[in-house]
Each structure stands twice: as structure tokens, then as C-alpha cells.
Design a protein around this motif. Structure first.
Motif, PDB file in Angstrom:
ATOM      1  N   MET A 193       0.849  -1.180   0.000  1.00 13.49           N
ATOM      2  CA  MET A 193       0.000   0.000   0.000  1.00 13.49           C
ATOM      3  C   MET A 193       0.888   1.234   0.000  1.00 13.49           C
ATOM      4  SD  MET A 193      -2.804   1.239   2.832  1.00 13.49           S
ATOM      5  CE  MET A 193      -1.681   1.172   4.186  1.00 13.49           C
ATOM      6  N   GLU A 194       0.660   2.090  -0.944  1.00  5.80           N
ATOM      7  CA  GLU A 194       1.417   3.326  -1.048  1.00  5.80           C
ATOM      8  C   GLU A 194       0.640   4.431  -0.355  1.00  5.80           C
ATOM      9  OE1 GLU A 194       2.356   6.507  -4.534  1.00  5.80           O
ATOM     10  OE2 GLU A 194       2.389   4.400  -5.054  1.00  5.80           O
ATOM     11  N   VAL A 195       1.293   5.170   0.506  1.00 10.61           N
ATOM     12  CA  VAL A 195       0.638   6.257   1.225  1.00 10.61           C
ATOM     13  C   VAL A 195       1.293   7.564   0.836  1.00 10.61           C
ATOM     14  CG1 VAL A 195       0.073   7.202   3.475  1.00 10.61           C
ATOM     15  CG2 VAL A 195       0.135   4.738   3.157  1.00 10.61           C
ATOM     16  N   MET A 196       0.486   8.509   0.383  1.00 13.61           N
ATOM     17  CA  MET A 196       0.997   9.825   0.015  1.00 13.61           C
ATOM     18  C   MET A 196       0.658  10.793   1.140  1.00 13.61           C
ATOM     19  SD  MET A 196      -0.349   9.854  -3.919  1.00 13.61           S
ATOM     20  CE  MET A 196      -0.225  11.602  -4.012  1.00 13.61           C
ATOM     21  N   HIS A 197       1.617  11.566   1.583  1.00 14.39           N
ATOM     22  CA  HIS A 197       1.376  12.540   2.642  1.00 14.39           C
ATOM     23  C   HIS A 197       1.422  13.938   2.046  1.00 14.39           C
ATOM     24  CE1 HIS A 197       1.613   9.531   5.771  1.00 14.39           C
ATOM     25  NE2 HIS A 197       2.664   9.038   5.149  1.00 14.39           N
ATOM     26  N   ASN A 198       0.260  14.522   1.859  1.00 13.37           N
ATOM     27  CA  ASN A 198       0.181  15.905   1.410  1.00 13.37           C
ATOM     28  C   ASN A 198      -1.133  16.497   1.875  1.00 13.37           C
ATOM     29  OD1 ASN A 198      -1.826  15.059  -0.395  1.00 13.37           O
ATOM     30  ND2 ASN A 198      -0.338  14.671  -2.020  1.00 13.37           N
ATOM     31  N   SER A 199      -1.447  17.687   1.437  1.00  8.18           N
ATOM     32  CA  SER A 199      -2.659  18.351   1.904  1.00  8.18           C
ATOM     33  C   SER A 199      -3.908  17.867   1.178  1.00  8.18           C
ATOM     34  CB  SER A 199      -2.515  19.867   1.727  1.00  8.18           C
ATOM     35  OG  SER A 199      -2.302  20.155   0.352  1.00  8.18           O
ATOM     36  N   PHE A 206      -4.514   8.587   0.306  1.00  4.03           N
ATOM     37  CA  PHE A 206      -4.167   7.175   0.319  1.00  4.03           C
ATOM     38  C   PHE A 206      -4.512   6.588  -1.046  1.00  4.03           C
ATOM     39  CE2 PHE A 206      -5.127   8.508   4.613  1.00  4.03           C
ATOM     40  CZ  PHE A 206      -3.992   8.099   5.288  1.00  4.03           C
ATOM     41  N   VAL A 207      -3.492   6.123  -1.755  1.00  2.91           N
ATOM     42  CA  VAL A 207      -3.656   5.696  -3.141  1.00  2.91           C
ATOM     43  C   VAL A 207      -3.396   4.201  -3.264  1.00  2.91           C
ATOM     44  CG1 VAL A 207      -2.861   6.046  -5.508  1.00  2.91           C
ATOM     45  CG2 VAL A 207      -2.905   7.970  -3.917  1.00  2.91           C
ATOM     46  N   CYS A 208      -4.295   3.519  -3.946  1.00  2.00           N
ATOM     47  CA  CYS A 208      -4.121   2.091  -4.204  1.00  2.00           C
ATOM     48  C   CYS A 208      -3.009   1.927  -5.230  1.00  2.00           C
ATOM     49  CB  CYS A 208      -5.419   1.479  -4.728  1.00  2.00           C
ATOM     50  SG  CYS A 208      -5.265  -0.267  -5.149  1.00  2.00           S
ATOM     51  N   ASP A 209      -1.987   1.163  -4.882  1.00  2.59           N
ATOM     52  CA  ASP A 209      -0.867   0.985  -5.800  1.00  2.59           C
ATOM     53  C   ASP A 209      -1.189  -0.004  -6.922  1.00  2.59           C
ATOM     54  OD1 ASP A 209      -0.909  -1.235  -4.174  1.00  2.59           O
ATOM     55  OD2 ASP A 209       1.191  -1.114  -3.569  1.00  2.59           O
ATOM     56  N   MET A 210      -2.385  -0.597  -6.884  1.00  2.00           N
ATOM     57  CA  MET A 210      -2.771  -1.535  -7.934  1.00  2.00           C
ATOM     58  C   MET A 210      -3.598  -0.877  -9.032  1.00  2.00           C
ATOM     59  SD  MET A 210      -3.703  -4.841  -5.699  1.00  2.00           S
ATOM     60  CE  MET A 210      -2.489  -5.631  -4.689  1.00  2.00           C
ATOM     61  N   CYS A 211      -4.463   0.070  -8.638  1.00  5.86           N
ATOM     62  CA  CYS A 211      -5.335   0.675  -9.645  1.00  5.86           C
ATOM     63  C   CYS A 211      -5.323   2.201  -9.630  1.00  5.86           C
ATOM     64  CB  CYS A 211      -6.770   0.177  -9.485  1.00  5.86           C
ATOM     65  SG  CYS A 211      -7.579   0.738  -7.969  1.00  5.86           S
ATOM     66  N   GLY A 212      -4.685   2.800  -8.640  1.00  3.89           N
ATOM     67  CA  GLY A 212      -4.582   4.252  -8.593  1.00  3.89           C
ATOM     68  C   GLY A 212      -5.747   4.967  -7.937  1.00  3.89           C
ATOM     69  N   LYS A 213      -6.753   4.233  -7.487  1.00  4.28           N
ATOM     70  CA  LYS A 213      -7.899   4.868  -6.838  1.00  4.28           C
ATOM     71  C   LYS A 213      -7.443   5.516  -5.538  1.00  4.28           C
ATOM     72  CE  LYS A 213     -12.728   4.169  -5.797  1.00  4.28           C
ATOM     73  NZ  LYS A 213     -13.873   3.292  -5.888  1.00  4.28           N
ATOM     74  N   LYS A 214      -8.011   6.705  -5.241  1.00  6.46           N
ATOM     75  CA  LYS A 214      -7.593   7.471  -4.071  1.00  6.46           C
ATOM     76  C   LYS A 214      -8.649   7.419  -2.975  1.00  6.46           C
ATOM     77  CE  LYS A 214      -4.960  10.660  -6.926  1.00  6.46           C
ATOM     78  NZ  LYS A 214      -4.813  12.040  -7.376  1.00  6.46           N
ATOM     79  N   PHE A 215      -8.160   7.438  -1.730  1.00 12.83           N
ATOM     80  CA  PHE A 215      -9.038   7.382  -0.568  1.00 12.83           C
ATOM     81  C   PHE A 215      -8.592   8.399   0.470  1.00 12.83           C
ATOM     82  CE2 PHE A 215      -9.062   3.332  -2.660  1.00 12.83           C
ATOM     83  CZ  PHE A 215     -10.402   3.008  -2.704  1.00 12.83           C
ATOM     84  N   VAL A 275      -9.121   7.954   3.761  1.00 11.38           N
ATOM     85  CA  VAL A 275      -8.825   7.252   5.010  1.00 11.38           C
ATOM     86  C   VAL A 275      -8.112   5.939   4.679  1.00 11.38           C
ATOM     87  CG1 VAL A 275      -9.852   6.228   7.085  1.00 11.38           C
ATOM     88  CG2 VAL A 275     -10.893   8.260   6.065  1.00 11.38           C
ATOM     89  N   ALA A 276      -7.081   5.621   5.444  1.00 10.99           N
ATOM     90  CA  ALA A 276      -6.287   4.420   5.182  1.00 10.99           C
ATOM     91  C   ALA A 276      -7.128   3.148   5.242  1.00 10.99           C
ATOM     92  CB  ALA A 276      -5.130   4.326   6.173  1.00 10.99           C
ATOM     93  N   SER A 277      -8.068   3.095   6.185  1.00  7.63           N
ATOM     94  CA  SER A 277      -8.882   1.878   6.309  1.00  7.63           C
ATOM     95  C   SER A 277      -9.782   1.676   5.089  1.00  7.63           C
ATOM     96  CB  SER A 277      -9.719   1.911   7.587  1.00  7.63           C
ATOM     97  OG  SER A 277     -10.623   2.990   7.556  1.00  7.63           O
ATOM     98  N   TYR A 278     -10.192   2.783   4.438  1.00 11.87           N
ATOM     99  CA  TYR A 278     -10.994   2.655   3.221  1.00 11.87           C
ATOM    100  C   TYR A 278     -10.155   2.027   2.107  1.00 11.87           C
ATOM    101  CZ  TYR A 278     -14.290   5.955   5.391  1.00 11.87           C
ATOM    102  OH  TYR A 278     -15.176   6.584   6.221  1.00 11.87           O
ATOM    103  N   LEU A 279      -8.887   2.417   2.047  1.00 13.98           N
ATOM    104  CA  LEU A 279      -7.981   1.834   1.055  1.00 13.98           C
ATOM    105  C   LEU A 279      -7.806   0.337   1.313  1.00 13.98           C
ATOM    106  CD1 LEU A 279      -5.876   1.788  -1.209  1.00 13.98           C
ATOM    107  CD2 LEU A 279      -4.205   2.645   0.443  1.00 13.98           C
ATOM    108  N   LYS A 280      -7.604  -0.031   2.574  1.00 18.03           N
ATOM    109  CA  LYS A 280      -7.430  -1.450   2.912  1.00 18.03           C
ATOM    110  C   LYS A 280      -8.677  -2.250   2.547  1.00 18.03           C
ATOM    111  CE  LYS A 280      -4.162  -0.615   6.641  1.00 18.03           C
ATOM    112  NZ  LYS A 280      -3.972  -0.585   8.090  1.00 18.03           N
ATOM    113  N   ARG A 281      -9.851  -1.686   2.852  1.00 14.34           N
ATOM    114  CA  ARG A 281     -11.103  -2.368   2.526  1.00 14.34           C
ATOM    115  C   ARG A 281     -11.242  -2.520   1.009  1.00 14.34           C
ATOM    116  NH1 ARG A 281     -16.215   0.507   4.685  1.00 14.34           N
ATOM    117  NH2 ARG A 281     -15.629   1.918   3.026  1.00 14.34           N
ATOM    118  N   HIS A 282     -10.909  -1.459   0.273  1.00 16.25           N
ATOM    119  CA  HIS A 282     -10.952  -1.503  -1.192  1.00 16.25           C
ATOM    120  C   HIS A 282     -10.056  -2.616  -1.722  1.00 16.25           C
ATOM    121  CE1 HIS A 282     -10.224  -0.278  -5.365  1.00 16.25           C
ATOM    122  NE2 HIS A 282      -8.931  -0.255  -5.071  1.00 16.25           N
ATOM    123  N   GLN A 283      -8.832  -2.683  -1.217  1.00 14.53           N
ATOM    124  CA  GLN A 283      -7.896  -3.696  -1.702  1.00 14.53           C
ATOM    125  C   GLN A 283      -8.379  -5.107  -1.373  1.00 14.53           C
ATOM    126  OE1 GLN A 283      -4.251  -2.134   0.026  1.00 14.53           O
ATOM    127  NE2 GLN A 283      -3.620  -1.359  -1.984  1.00 14.53           N
TER     128      GLN A 283
END
Length: 195
Positions: free
Chosen positions: A1-7, A12-21, A23-31
Motif C-alpha cells: 500500500m502506497e501512502v501519500m502525505h500531502n494536503s 491514500f492511493v491504491c498501488d494496484m489501480c490508482g484509486k484514491k481514498f 482514510v487508510a482503512s478505506y484503502l485497505k477495505r478496497h484492496q
């Protein structure tokens, strides 16, 4: 899981499809759902005896979901109380019969109050069964069905009849048992109350 820290609120970006979230838990659930990656289970959960769902903070769940404590929204029709306005809104749809989530499958006329129930229903059209038994390979459309199935492998029967003490792997099977076996008892009890 790739995490981008900015404003950016969706950092939180899925490194498989590029979808952005956002909240980190939303990314984990998506994956876990989309890319079938297992979700890490690092925290201990406890099953609620009232609703049979597992929670990390069981006391908080009970207080918020079952005690009525802090419930500020009340149904004008039946008096049931809710902690959050959306819960009351969903409840009111049951009274009105409103089901805004309609199946788009050709020829299917089913509709649902909750979107998640529509998504589960769609699996009946697609044949998707994402939950697999690790012991025998049987597949299920819903996780609760797999949980009940797994109980059969280990002999677990947590639901007990309060009339004859028979035990069952699911609440549904217990209710079927009560209707079939104890129907006469229920009918007699009703007659006794009516007289």
C-alpha cells in the motif's frame, strides 16, 4: 500500500489501480474487496452475543447499539430510538416501504433499503461467491454463510433452544426448529394468553 502525505484530502492511493481514498482503512477495505488482498487481522475482536457481529470495542458497541444510551433520534411511529440520524432514516424507510436501491439486472424487479443489500443481491445474478471455505472449498456469496458453514466443520453450535435445549449452528436454524418442533407449544401458549 502506497501512502501519500500531502494536503490532498484523498491521500491514500491504491498501488494496484490508482484509486484514491481519504482514510487508510478505506484503502485497505478496497484492496480486500476489489483486489482480493487479505486484510490484516492484528487486533482481537469479540463477538456480540446480541447481533453476532465481531467488534474490537465490544463495550462501546453494546452501549451504542443495544443499550439505548445516547439515542437522540426517535421514530414517531413505533418509538424505537437511534443514535444517528441516518439510522432513523433507514428505519423510516421500512415503515414507508421505500426501497431506493433498485436492481438493474434485466427482468429483476427487486429493490432494497440499503445499498449493501443490493450489492449482495447482485451476486445472485453474477454468480460471484467471494467467500471460500479453507477446509472443503465450498464458496459463498456472504461471509455470514461461510461462518455458519465453518461451524459445521468444528461442531460449534452456539444457538440453544430455550424450550428443549437443542443446539444449532445458526440463529436461522434455531428459529426453523422452534417453528417446526415447538409450533404446538407456541399455539397453546397464545390460546392461554387469549383466554
Amino acid at each position: 500500500m502506497e501512502v501519500m502525505h500531502n494536503s490532498n484530502p484523498q491521500s491514500f492511493v491504491c498501488d494496484m489501480c490508482g484509486k484514491k481514498f481519504s482514510v487508510a482503512s478505506y484503502l485497505k477495505r478496497h484492496q480486500a474487496r476489489v483486489h482480493k488482498e487479505p486484510r490484516p487481522t492484528t487486533t482481537k475482536t469479540t463477538e456480540c452475543k446480541l447481533c453476532n457481529k465481531s467488534y474490537r470495542r465490544i463495550e462501546r458497541h453494546y452501549r451504542e447499539s443495544h443499550s439505548g444510551e445516547g439515542a437522540t433520534y426517535m421514530c414517531d411511529l413505533c418509538g424505537q430510538k437511534f443514535r444517528q440520524s441516518f439510522e432513523l432514516k433507514l428505519h423510516m424507510m421500512r415503515h414507508s416501504g421505500e426501497k431506493p436501491n433498485k436492481c438493474t439486472y434485466e427482468g429483476c424487479m427487486k429493490s432494497f433499503v440499503r445499498k449493501q443489500h443490493l450489492l449482495l443481491h447482485m451476486r445472485s445474478h453474477t454468480g460471484e461467491k467471494p467467500f471460500e471455505c479453507t477446509i472443503c472449498g465450498n464458496r459463498y456469496t456472504q461471509k455470514p454463510s461461510l461462518v455458519v458453514h465453518m461451524r459445521g466443520h468444528v461442531g460449534e453450535k452456539p444457538y440453544q433452544c430455550d424450550l428443549c435445549w437443542s443446539k444449532f449452528a445458526s440463529k436461522q436454524r434455531l428459529n426453523i426448529h422452534k417453528r417446526k418442533v415447538h409450533k404446538l407449544v407456541i399455539v397453546l401458549a397464545k390460546k392461554k394468553l387469549d383466554s
